[in-house]
Design a protein around this motif. Sequence first.
Motif, PDB file in Angstrom:
ATOM      1  N   TRP A 155      -7.990   5.516   2.151  1.00  0.00           N
ATOM      2  CA  TRP A 155      -7.068   4.404   2.383  1.00  0.00           C
ATOM      3  C   TRP A 155      -5.617   4.863   2.471  1.00  0.00           C
ATOM      4  N   ARG A 156      -5.247   5.873   1.711  1.00  0.00           N
ATOM      5  CA  ARG A 156      -3.864   6.368   1.754  1.00  0.00           C
ATOM      6  C   ARG A 156      -3.542   6.934   3.146  1.00  0.00           C
ATOM      7  N   GLU A 157      -4.452   7.736   3.658  1.00  0.00           N
ATOM      8  CA  GLU A 157      -4.256   8.343   4.966  1.00  0.00           C
ATOM      9  C   GLU A 157      -4.181   7.285   6.065  1.00  0.00           C
TER      10      GLU A 157
ATOM     11  N   THR B 175      -3.276   4.199   5.670  1.00  0.00           N
ATOM     12  CA  THR B 175      -2.016   3.480   5.488  1.00  0.00           C
ATOM     13  C   THR B 175      -0.879   4.245   6.157  1.00  0.00           C
TER      14      THR B 175
ATOM     15  N   HIS C   8      -9.023   0.285  -0.042  1.00  0.00           N
ATOM     16  CA  HIS C   8      -8.219   0.224  -1.267  1.00  0.00           C
ATOM     17  C   HIS C   8      -8.871  -0.693  -2.299  1.00  0.00           C
TER      18      HIS C   8
ATOM     19  N   GLU D 198       2.024   2.738  -3.279  1.00  0.00           N
ATOM     20  CA  GLU D 198       1.038   3.445  -4.103  1.00  0.00           C
ATOM     21  C   GLU D 198       0.738   4.861  -3.602  1.00  0.00           C
ATOM     22  N   ILE D 199       1.349   5.253  -2.507  1.00  0.00           N
ATOM     23  CA  ILE D 199       1.065   6.567  -1.925  1.00  0.00           C
ATOM     24  C   ILE D 199       1.992   7.609  -2.541  1.00  0.00           C
TER      25      ILE D 199
ATOM     26  N   LEU E  29       0.825  -1.205   0.000  1.00  0.00           N
ATOM     27  CA  LEU E  29       0.000   0.000   0.000  1.00  0.00           C
ATOM     28  C   LEU E  29       0.866   1.265   0.000  1.00  0.00           C
TER      29      LEU E  29
ATOM     30  N   ASP F  75     -10.521   5.499  -4.937  1.00  0.00           N
ATOM     31  CA  ASP F  75      -9.926   6.835  -5.030  1.00  0.00           C
ATOM     32  C   ASP F  75     -10.672   7.864  -4.198  1.00  0.00           C
TER      33      ASP F  75
END
Length: 173
Positions: free
Chosen positions: A135-137, A139, A125, A44-45, A41, A131
């Motif tokens: 999920w990025r945050e 992670t 994700h 992908e950030i 993950l 999008d």
Amino acid sequence: MALTIEKGGAPPFGLLQVAETIGGADWQPTRMVLGETLAELMAEIPKAMCEPSELALLLRRSDELADLEIVSRSWFEDDPQIARAVRQARGGNRAKLATFLLQGAMARRRDKWVEIILRTALWMHEATDADDLCWRELTLVAKALTDGRDMTEIGLMRDIALRTIDVINETER
């Protein structure tokens, strides 16, 4: 399912029925390796999100992630040791008590929270509208916890500590 099987148990019957109904009768449970999942993950950030100033701001405001509003309501510590600490501090300052919990009992359960947050990030994700989800945050929060970041600097963890205090106080009434 993988954890249940590792412990010598059988998956819940209802889960097996659901798997069969939706065409997953041939599922083979495997245990998620948290470090590998986190690395996948993280790859992908965007790098800009990992800049120290951006990351510090994100962690501080991680309790404001709109996508977690409903999910995180169930995130609190349900532990006799923590309940005792909250009862003993009855009437004290909630913010100080939250800090005490984050630096003590909750810090010792750091791995539990990494797993919960990382699994939620992975679920988001894999969602259809990934999008549009945070999920990025999440992670990055899981990575900060894994790296040993002070939990008091992470808004989401402070929110969990405050919710824990509220839940314990409500059950005491």
